[in-house]
Design a protein around this motif. Structure first.
Motif, short mmCIF file in Angstrom:
data_model
loop_
_atom_site.label_atom_id
_atom_site.label_comp_id
_atom_site.label_asym_id
_atom_site.label_seq_id
_atom_site.Cartn_x
_atom_site.Cartn_y
_atom_site.Cartn_z
N UNK A 339 0.83 -1.21 0.00
CA UNK A 339 0.00 0.00 0.00
C UNK A 339 0.86 1.25 0.00
N UNK A 340 1.96 1.23 0.76
CA UNK A 340 2.85 2.39 0.77
C UNK A 340 3.42 2.64 -0.62
N UNK A 341 3.75 1.56 -1.32
CA UNK A 341 4.25 1.70 -2.69
C UNK A 341 3.15 2.23 -3.61
N UNK A 342 1.94 1.72 -3.42
CA UNK A 342 0.80 2.20 -4.21
C UNK A 342 0.56 3.68 -3.95
N UNK A 343 0.62 4.08 -2.70
CA UNK A 343 0.43 5.48 -2.33
C UNK A 343 1.55 6.36 -2.92
N UNK A 344 2.76 5.82 -2.96
CA UNK A 344 3.90 6.55 -3.54
C UNK A 344 3.66 6.81 -5.02
N UNK A 345 3.22 5.78 -5.75
CA UNK A 345 2.94 5.95 -7.18
C UNK A 345 1.81 6.95 -7.41
N UNK A 346 0.79 6.90 -6.53
CA UNK A 346 -0.32 7.84 -6.68
C UNK A 346 0.16 9.28 -6.47
N UNK A 434 -2.09 -7.89 -1.93
CA UNK A 434 -2.53 -6.75 -2.73
C UNK A 434 -4.05 -6.69 -2.79
N UNK A 435 -4.70 -7.85 -2.80
CA UNK A 435 -6.17 -7.92 -2.76
C UNK A 435 -6.69 -7.16 -1.55
N UNK A 436 -6.10 -7.41 -0.37
CA UNK A 436 -6.55 -6.74 0.84
C UNK A 436 -6.14 -5.27 0.84
N UNK A 441 -8.51 -0.04 1.27
CA UNK A 441 -8.04 1.34 1.14
C UNK A 441 -9.20 2.28 0.85
N UNK A 442 -9.51 3.12 1.81
CA UNK A 442 -10.59 4.10 1.61
C UNK A 442 -10.23 5.08 0.51
N UNK A 443 -8.93 5.22 0.22
CA UNK A 443 -8.50 6.14 -0.83
C UNK A 443 -9.06 5.75 -2.20
#
Length: 542
Positions: A339-346, A434-436, A441-443
């Motif tokens: 999730x941190x990586x996903x948030x970084x890309x976002x 990644x599914x979870x 993620x409320x984002x």
């Protein structure tokens, strides 16, 4: 191991995972109470529920309760002056549905449903322990709103008992924050020592809302203590056992998909966490230590409540371990960095759909050595098929000699018969994590991607992504001819892409997007690897 068989393995593992999650919700082991149950006496919080008949207090004869409104930039609360309970909470930055102007309602009280936050003072001199009814607070006005140039809104509610003791219950809302301070300032105006005990609890009708095989979303209670960082305590648990735990600090909460309410007592004191279930309602709360106030002295008792989305960064600041209510399950150690990586890309691209695509490339790139080993093993196994058939024909029903001969052949040719299967098993935990990450993620709630995908947290309205995903699985299957001769297995392999496509019709678009992009990357990797293997003389065809 063939790619088609890998699809079957993935399908069985993933369906088993979903079944296990649902089973855990319905029939999983129940937490064990670790201390004596809450005594059912006058000073128990359950005796202060709003279903207790009210009566006028000594300081406000013939007065009746009313509801006041407190509004910040992110919260709109309704508070009854009878006890000072929060009976409604609207999240102004989150709407009920996409493109709606109606804010999401987390706390509410109606004729057929109640989900409210209660708090008060019990004990020997606690005004909420009065058997004739809870106190009616006085307040200067009916509505309060955070000024445009202010960062904080402070709303005091005042009550005086018949001895003249003053109890001021203060709600403090800060700009941009879902943490609400709920403090008591008590002044002993008598000539006797008085003692009170603060409590706070969440009250709700038990509900199974949100449960499904595809997205088994949890709705129920949770708590944290000095020995348990985070533990779910479902409505069923509350019905079977009264939670009773003494801990320093801690918190109690009620959760649902994307949102949570949690009482946060003083972290430096010993608190008793409890639960109850009566009259059709479930309760989870805490009782703080008794406070003794000397004559003509004052004391302040602090607490807070979180009412809002599961924002990990902000919840971590609000209370220790509160961010764990974003429940990634047993693979949290993988899901959190993902999730941190996903948030970084976002943060770079500003679009959650593109961020999902980028994290897909990253994960598949990191797993490329395993993928290459998988296809190399598959190619070598195909080359050995004629020799393996000869061994089976030679030894017939003598399985022991047949197995020994096969193992000698594998050793001679330096082939690992599990080489095509193990990479899939290693990749599955990453996919589940990644599914979870995506589901919790409320984002991603109401987050658009492009064109017809306006909300990545719900299913594709036109089912285009699931269809493309099924087509990509079919192409992967066609690129990987099988040596399977059993008609039943062949039929299962043929229908596997269709089964997956139907299964994913109801999945959130964000998850389907991840799987689709993963398949596309697999097709590219598969093509490159097969071409390289053919150059080395390893056939990838029948």
């Amino acid at each position: 191991m063939e790619s088609q068989r890998n699809f079957l393995i993935i399908g069985l593992l993933f369906v088993s995972f979903l079944i296990f999650q649902q089973w855990q919700m319905d029939y999983g082991p129940q937490p064990v109470t670790v201390s004596e149950s809450v005594e059912q006496t006058l000073d128990t919080p359950s005796s202060t529920n709003t279903d207790v008949p009210s009566s006028p207090n000594m300081a406000a004869t013939e007065a009746s309760s009313k509801t006041i409104e407190i509004k910040s930039d992110v919260l709109k609360l309704e508070i009854t002056t009878r006890g000072g309970d929060i009976t409604s909470a609207k999240l102004l930055q989150h709407t009920v549905e996409q493109d709606s102007d109606q804010p999401f309602v987390l706390l509410e009280e109606s004729s057929d449903f109640a989900y409210i936050a209660q708090s008060g003072l019990i004990g020997r001199n606690g005004p909420d322990a009065n058997p004739n009814g809870r106190p009616i607070f006085a307040v200067e006005q009916d509505s309060f709103e955070l000024d445009a140039d202010a960062d904080q809104l402070v709303v005091p509610l005042t009550y005086r008992d018949e001895q003249g003791n003053e109890f001021v219950k203060t709600f403090t809302l800060n700009r941009g924050s879902y943490r609400v301070e709920v403090d008591y300032n008590i002044t002993n105006n008598s000539d006797q020592i008085i003692a009170v005990r603060p409590y706070a609890q969440l009250k709700q009708n038990p509900s199974s809302e949100g449960r499904s095989m595809v997205m088994p979303v949890y709705r129920g209670g949770a708590y944290s203590s000095d020995s348990v960082r985070y533990k779910k305590y479902s409505f069923d648990d509350m019905a079977k056992n009264n939670l009773s735990i003494t801990t320093q600090g801690g918190w109690v909460a009620m959760m649902q998909h994307y949102f949570v309410s949690a009482w946060l007592p003083n972290p430096d004191q010993q608190n008793e966490l409890y639960s109850d279930n009566k009259n059709g309602f479930a309760f989870i709360g805490y009782k703080a230590p008794e406070a003794v106030i000397q004559p003509q002295q004052s004391v302040q008792l602090d607490s807070a409540i979180w009412i809002g989305p599961k924002d990990q960064a902000e919840m971590a600041k609000a209370a220790r371990h509160l961010n764990l209510t974003v429940d990634y399950g047993w693979l949290w150690f993988l899901a959190q960095p993902l999730f941190k990586l996903l948030n970084f890309f976002h943060g770079i691209v500003g679009n959650w759909g593109v961020a999902i695509i980028l994290i897909t490339f990253t994960v598949k790139g990191a797993l490329y050595p395993l993928t290459k080993a998988q296809y190399t093993s598959m190619a070598k196994m195909r080359m050995l098929q004629p020799q393996l058939m000869e061994i089976r024909e030679k030894y017939g029903d003598d399985r022991q000699k047949s197995s020994q001969a096969m193992m000698e052949l594998y050793k001679k040719e330096k082939v690992n018969p599990l080489g095509g299967c193990l990479p899939i098993l290693l990749q599955m935990p990453i996919f589940i994590a990644l599914y979870w990450s995506l589901m919790e993620s409320v984002e991603l709630r109401h987050a658009p991607f492009f064109l017809w995908i306006t909300d990545l947290s719900v299913q594709d309205p036109y089912y285009i992504l699931p269809i493309l995903m099924g087509a990509s699985m079919f192409l992967i299957q066609k690129m990987s001819p099988t040596t399977v001769t059993d008609p039943m297995q062949q039929k299962m392999m043929t229908f596997m892409p269709l089964i997956f496509m139907v299964f994913f019709l109801w999945f959130p678009a964000g998850l389907v997007l991840y799987w689709l992009m993963s398949n596309i990357v697999t097709l590219i990797q598969q093509t490159l690897i097969y071409r390289n293997l053919e150059k080395k003389g390893l056939s990838t065809k029948k």
